[in-house]
Scaffold this motif. Sequence first.
Motif, PDB file in Angstrom:
ATOM      1  N   VAL A  32       3.712   5.393  10.557  1.00  0.00           N
ATOM      2  CA  VAL A  32       2.467   6.005  10.074  1.00  0.00           C
ATOM      3  C   VAL A  32       2.771   7.391   9.503  1.00  0.00           C
ATOM      4  O   VAL A  32       3.819   7.963   9.795  1.00  0.00           O
ATOM      5  CB  VAL A  32       1.423   6.119  11.223  1.00  0.00           C
ATOM      6  N   ARG A  52      -6.348  11.438  13.056  1.00  0.00           N
ATOM      7  CA  ARG A  52      -6.103  10.211  12.290  1.00  0.00           C
ATOM      8  C   ARG A  52      -4.677   9.707  12.492  1.00  0.00           C
ATOM      9  O   ARG A  52      -4.448   8.508  12.615  1.00  0.00           O
ATOM     10  CB  ARG A  52      -6.390  10.457  10.803  1.00  0.00           C
ATOM     11  N   SER A  56      -3.929   6.078  13.896  1.00  0.00           N
ATOM     12  CA  SER A  56      -3.102   5.121  13.147  1.00  0.00           C
ATOM     13  C   SER A  56      -2.005   4.587  14.065  1.00  0.00           C
ATOM     14  O   SER A  56      -1.747   3.381  14.110  1.00  0.00           O
ATOM     15  CB  SER A  56      -2.442   5.794  11.931  1.00  0.00           C
ATOM     16  N   GLN A 149      -7.819   2.059   7.364  1.00  0.00           N
ATOM     17  CA  GLN A 149      -7.863   3.271   8.213  1.00  0.00           C
ATOM     18  C   GLN A 149      -6.499   3.591   8.808  1.00  0.00           C
ATOM     19  O   GLN A 149      -6.274   4.709   9.303  1.00  0.00           O
ATOM     20  CB  GLN A 149      -8.898   3.142   9.336  1.00  0.00           C
ATOM     21  N   ILE A 150      -5.598   2.600   8.838  1.00  0.00           N
ATOM     22  CA  ILE A 150      -4.240   2.857   9.326  1.00  0.00           C
ATOM     23  C   ILE A 150      -3.451   3.443   8.164  1.00  0.00           C
ATOM     24  O   ILE A 150      -3.217   2.764   7.160  1.00  0.00           O
ATOM     25  CB  ILE A 150      -3.561   1.558   9.818  1.00  0.00           C
ATOM     26  N   LYS A 151      -3.076   4.714   8.287  1.00  0.00           N
ATOM     27  CA  LYS A 151      -2.257   5.317   7.222  1.00  0.00           C
ATOM     28  C   LYS A 151      -0.807   4.952   7.510  1.00  0.00           C
ATOM     29  O   LYS A 151      -0.055   5.724   8.108  1.00  0.00           O
ATOM     30  CB  LYS A 151      -2.471   6.831   7.180  1.00  0.00           C
ATOM     31  N   SER A 152      -0.460   3.728   7.138  1.00  0.00           N
ATOM     32  CA  SER A 152       0.857   3.198   7.492  1.00  0.00           C
ATOM     33  C   SER A 152       1.864   3.480   6.391  1.00  0.00           C
ATOM     34  O   SER A 152       1.495   3.909   5.285  1.00  0.00           O
ATOM     35  CB  SER A 152       0.769   1.693   7.727  1.00  0.00           C
TER      36      SER A 152
END
Length: 294
Positions: A32, A52, A56, A149-152
């Motif tokens: 992330v 966030r 994540s 929404q997952i800032k991968s």
Amino acid sequence: MSRIIYLNGSYVNENDAKVSVFDHGFLYGDGVFEGIRAYAGRVFKLDEHLQRLYESAKSIMLSIPESYGKMKEAILETIRRNELRDAYIRVVVSRGAGDLGLDPNKCPKPTTVIIASSIALYPPELYEKGMPVITVPTRRNAPDALDAQIKSLNYLNNILAKIEANRAGVMESVMLNAQGYVTEATGDNIFIVKNGTVITPPAYLGALNGITRQVILEEAKNAGYPVEERPFTRHELYVADECFLTGTAAEIIPIISVDGRQIGNGKPGAITVDLIGRYRALTGTTGEPVYPEQ
Ligand code: PXG
């Protein structure tokens, strides 16, 4: 000047900041990240970015080795060690080194990297004149496949959309979801203005609930503009009075055409310009101080 990088608890010269080729961030994009900015010695919305980042990581069952407090201090210290006041900060936490299989259980120790760099600003005329964008065939990830929404570290379809923009000779593209609703640009959220109402797609359609997006929604309400978070299609985008993108790196960029359809009179709209001013009034005056305040 060579940069100082935070790497797994140490501050090292950028030439010594090395990560294993067996790191699953590299092998699989398993990790992330966050992109954060500092203005005039203050980190803008640091807690929102940290929250966030930890959310994540929680979602992908990645346990960040640094506590929240330690991470916050490490970010501030990395900025200080690079003697920056205006900075772009990249925080990356990957699954760490494992074997050649996918299994994260084979990765005992996550890798944490913090880079603080002087910021490469977009050309000022972009903000004064606005820019054209296109919509592209590459769809935004479906939330039931990989939630936006997952800032991968998996940005491949955003990168494909960026390639489509490059090939079309524009700087950004707007991605739709599988149903054809507008979601966001490759690294920025999108807003339109119609008859004085400020409208942005809901995050559940497959857009990141960007921090700049949230600030702009708040500022639009404070300014007395009606605000709506609701789905819209390309048609509404084409016939909007105003359009702009929001993101930590880009801030607020006016959009003056979409797929060759001129937006409004082809110049940044009045509400867009007002919101740019309101955003700029917040950056550099609010946020976490990096240095002891004089
Ligand atoms: N959507 C996506 C897909 C993003 O990755 C944003 C919107 C804007 O969110 P914030 O919280 O920044 O308002 C992002 C985040 C870059 C860069 O260097 C920017 C992002 C991600 C990766 C690279 O421009 N923006």
